[in-house]
Design a protein around this motif. Structure first.
Motif, short mmCIF file in Angstrom:
data_model
loop_
_atom_site.label_atom_id
_atom_site.label_comp_id
_atom_site.label_asym_id
_atom_site.label_seq_id
_atom_site.Cartn_x
_atom_site.Cartn_y
_atom_site.Cartn_z
N ASP A 32 43.00 45.22 41.71
CA ASP A 32 44.01 45.23 40.65
C ASP A 32 44.66 43.87 40.48
OD1 ASP A 32 43.53 47.89 40.14
OD2 ASP A 32 45.23 48.62 41.30
N LEU A 33 44.96 43.23 41.61
CA LEU A 33 45.57 41.90 41.55
C LEU A 33 44.65 40.91 40.86
CD1 LEU A 33 47.83 39.92 42.39
CD2 LEU A 33 46.61 39.59 44.55
N LEU A 34 43.37 40.93 41.22
CA LEU A 34 42.42 39.98 40.64
C LEU A 34 42.11 40.30 39.18
CD1 LEU A 34 39.96 39.65 43.66
CD2 LEU A 34 41.63 37.97 42.87
N HIS A 35 42.22 41.57 38.78
CA HIS A 35 42.06 41.93 37.37
C HIS A 35 43.25 41.49 36.53
CE1 HIS A 35 38.30 44.05 37.51
NE2 HIS A 35 38.72 44.99 38.31
N GLY A 36 44.39 41.24 37.18
CA GLY A 36 45.59 40.87 36.44
C GLY A 36 46.47 42.05 36.08
N VAL A 37 46.28 43.18 36.78
CA VAL A 37 47.07 44.38 36.47
C VAL A 37 48.58 44.11 36.56
CG1 VAL A 37 47.64 46.70 37.32
CG2 VAL A 37 45.25 46.03 37.04
N PRO A 38 49.09 43.39 37.59
CA PRO A 38 50.53 43.15 37.63
C PRO A 38 51.05 42.37 36.42
CG PRO A 38 49.55 42.71 39.77
CD PRO A 38 48.43 42.89 38.81
N LEU A 39 50.16 41.60 35.77
CA LEU A 39 50.55 40.82 34.60
C LEU A 39 50.38 41.59 33.30
CD1 LEU A 39 48.83 37.40 35.46
CD2 LEU A 39 51.22 38.03 35.82
N TRP A 241 35.49 56.77 32.34
CA TRP A 241 34.33 55.89 32.49
C TRP A 241 34.42 54.99 33.72
CZ3 TRP A 241 32.56 53.77 27.04
CH2 TRP A 241 32.07 54.84 26.28
N HIS A 242 35.50 54.23 33.82
CA HIS A 242 35.58 53.24 34.91
C HIS A 242 36.86 53.36 35.73
CE1 HIS A 242 32.93 51.31 31.81
NE2 HIS A 242 32.16 51.20 32.87
N GLY A 243 37.70 54.34 35.42
CA GLY A 243 38.86 54.59 36.26
C GLY A 243 40.10 53.78 35.94
N SER A 244 40.12 53.00 34.86
CA SER A 244 41.34 52.30 34.48
C SER A 244 42.45 53.33 34.25
CB SER A 244 41.13 51.48 33.21
OG SER A 244 40.21 50.43 33.43
N THR A 245 43.64 53.03 34.74
CA THR A 245 44.73 53.99 34.75
C THR A 245 45.94 53.41 34.02
OG1 THR A 245 43.94 54.79 36.90
CG2 THR A 245 46.18 55.42 36.25
N PHE A 246 46.53 54.23 33.12
CA PHE A 246 47.63 53.76 32.28
C PHE A 246 48.78 54.75 32.33
CE2 PHE A 246 43.55 52.56 30.55
CZ PHE A 246 43.66 51.19 30.38
N ARG A 247 50.02 54.23 32.39
CA ARG A 247 51.19 55.09 32.34
C ARG A 247 51.31 55.73 30.97
NH1 ARG A 247 56.04 51.64 35.36
NH2 ARG A 247 55.13 51.70 37.46
N HIS A 255 46.05 50.67 37.32
CA HIS A 255 44.87 50.29 38.08
C HIS A 255 43.79 49.79 37.12
CE1 HIS A 255 46.55 51.83 41.73
NE2 HIS A 255 46.54 53.09 41.34
N GLY A 256 43.04 48.77 37.56
CA GLY A 256 41.95 48.22 36.78
C GLY A 256 40.71 49.10 36.85
N PRO A 257 39.60 48.65 36.24
CA PRO A 257 39.30 47.27 35.88
C PRO A 257 39.96 46.71 34.62
CG PRO A 257 37.45 48.69 35.33
CD PRO A 257 38.43 49.54 36.07
N SER A 258 40.62 47.51 33.82
CA SER A 258 41.31 46.93 32.68
C SER A 258 42.41 45.99 33.15
CB SER A 258 41.92 48.04 31.81
OG SER A 258 42.66 47.47 30.74
N GLY A 259 42.50 44.83 32.50
CA GLY A 259 43.61 43.94 32.75
C GLY A 259 44.64 44.00 31.65
N ASN A 260 44.39 44.86 30.65
CA ASN A 260 45.27 44.98 29.49
C ASN A 260 45.95 46.34 29.47
OD1 ASN A 260 44.51 42.44 27.89
ND2 ASN A 260 42.51 43.38 28.20
N ASP A 261 47.17 46.38 28.96
CA ASP A 261 47.89 47.64 28.81
C ASP A 261 47.27 48.49 27.72
OD1 ASP A 261 49.70 46.75 30.73
OD2 ASP A 261 51.13 46.01 29.25
N GLY A 262 47.50 49.80 27.79
CA GLY A 262 47.15 50.68 26.70
C GLY A 262 48.14 50.50 25.55
#
Length: 279
Positions: A32-39, A241-247, A255-262
């Motif tokens: 998640d950190l490397l995908h940029g999730v915190p950003l 599909w890949h487990g990206s998780t959005f509030r 959680h990634g692999p998405s680095g972008n918000d929904g």
């Protein structure tokens, strides 16, 4: 570049490398950190600014007299900072589609050549062979420039790690759009509706209703078919599909692999009817 996208022979190398990356970068927090999730934004494009900026600056200084020490410092900074940038890039690359991974593999190969040249350049400069260091630096900059060109194709033509859902906003007409009566929406269940042929998901929690674009920002996965899970006290939707998780109360990527918000749409309830509009 189109031929590279279709070069299935690269998969023999790419598939092995992908398994190695996934086996090495196992902790979810690290990925998640490397995908940029915190950003809420991919990390790799931001990290490459340091090595690229340092190497270009060093090349300029190499053309000026009396700047050997400064050029050596910048070349070293660029070379050291390229390593974590490459790790972040590999983490993103391992979650891409096959045609994207093929182009990404060539992108990584060009940057590996650049890093090897700059490593030799640093060694030469530190031992007083500045002419050789400058030559290797120019060779490294050429390879890095080719890698940047290929990376541009990967991002802008193939859409790697850019939001796949944001273009749907351009298909939604201005104004408020009715999506159904509030009383008819079940509590804490995902529903799928359409606004001007654009699919959105609805999620009701009490009297609050979230409306979010259904396409996952990562690879266009159908969030409407995902599962709702509680993460850190927040209801979240997990892409099937890949487990990206959005509030579900704000769209933030958890959680990634998405680095972008929904992409969440503003909502209101008028005369008992839930309505949404463009942000």
């Amino acid at each position: 570049m189109t031929k590279v996208e279709q070069a299935s022979g690269l998969d023999r190398v790419g598939d092995r490398l992908q398994r190695g990356v996934l086996a090495t970068l196992r902790p979810q927090w690290l990925k998640d950190l490397l995908h940029g999730v915190p950003l809420g934004h991919p990390l790799h494009p931001a990290m490459v600014q340091v090595p690229v900026g340092s190497w270009i600056s060093a090349a300029v200084l190499d053309l000026m007299p009396g700047q050997q020490r400064a050029a050596t410092t910048l070349t070293t900074l660029g070379t050291v900072s390229a390593v974590p940038a490459a790790v972040a890039g590999l983490n993103d690359w391992a979650a891409l589609a096959p045609d994207q991974r093929r182009v990404g593999l060539v992108h990584a190969a060009a940057n590996t050549v650049a890093l090897a040249c700059y490593t030799g350049s640093v060694a030469a400069r530190l031992t007083g062979r500045h002419r050789l260091g400058r030559m290797l630096g120019m060779a490294g900059l050429s390879a890095a420039s080719m890698g940047a060109y290929i990376g541009g194709h990967l991002a802008y033509k193939q859409g790697a790690q850019v939001s796949q859902s944001i273009s749907d906003l351009h298909l939604v007409s201005p104004g408020w759009h009715a999506l159904g009566e509030l009383a008819s929406l079940p509590q804490r269940q995902l529903l799928t509706r359409e606004i001007d042929d654009v699919s959105v998901i609805l999620y009701r929690h009490g009297d609050d209703v979230t409306v979010m674009l259904e396409r996952c920002p990562h690879q266009s996965g159908p969030l409407g078919q995902g599962q709702v899970q509680e993460v850190d006290g927040h209801d979240c939707v997990v892409c099937p599909w890949h487990g990206s998780t959005f509030r579900l109360n704000g769209g933030e990527v958890v959680h990634g692999p998405s680095g972008n918000d929904g992409q969440v749409l503003p909502t209101r309830v008028r005369d008992g009817v839930v309505e949404a509009r463009l942000p």
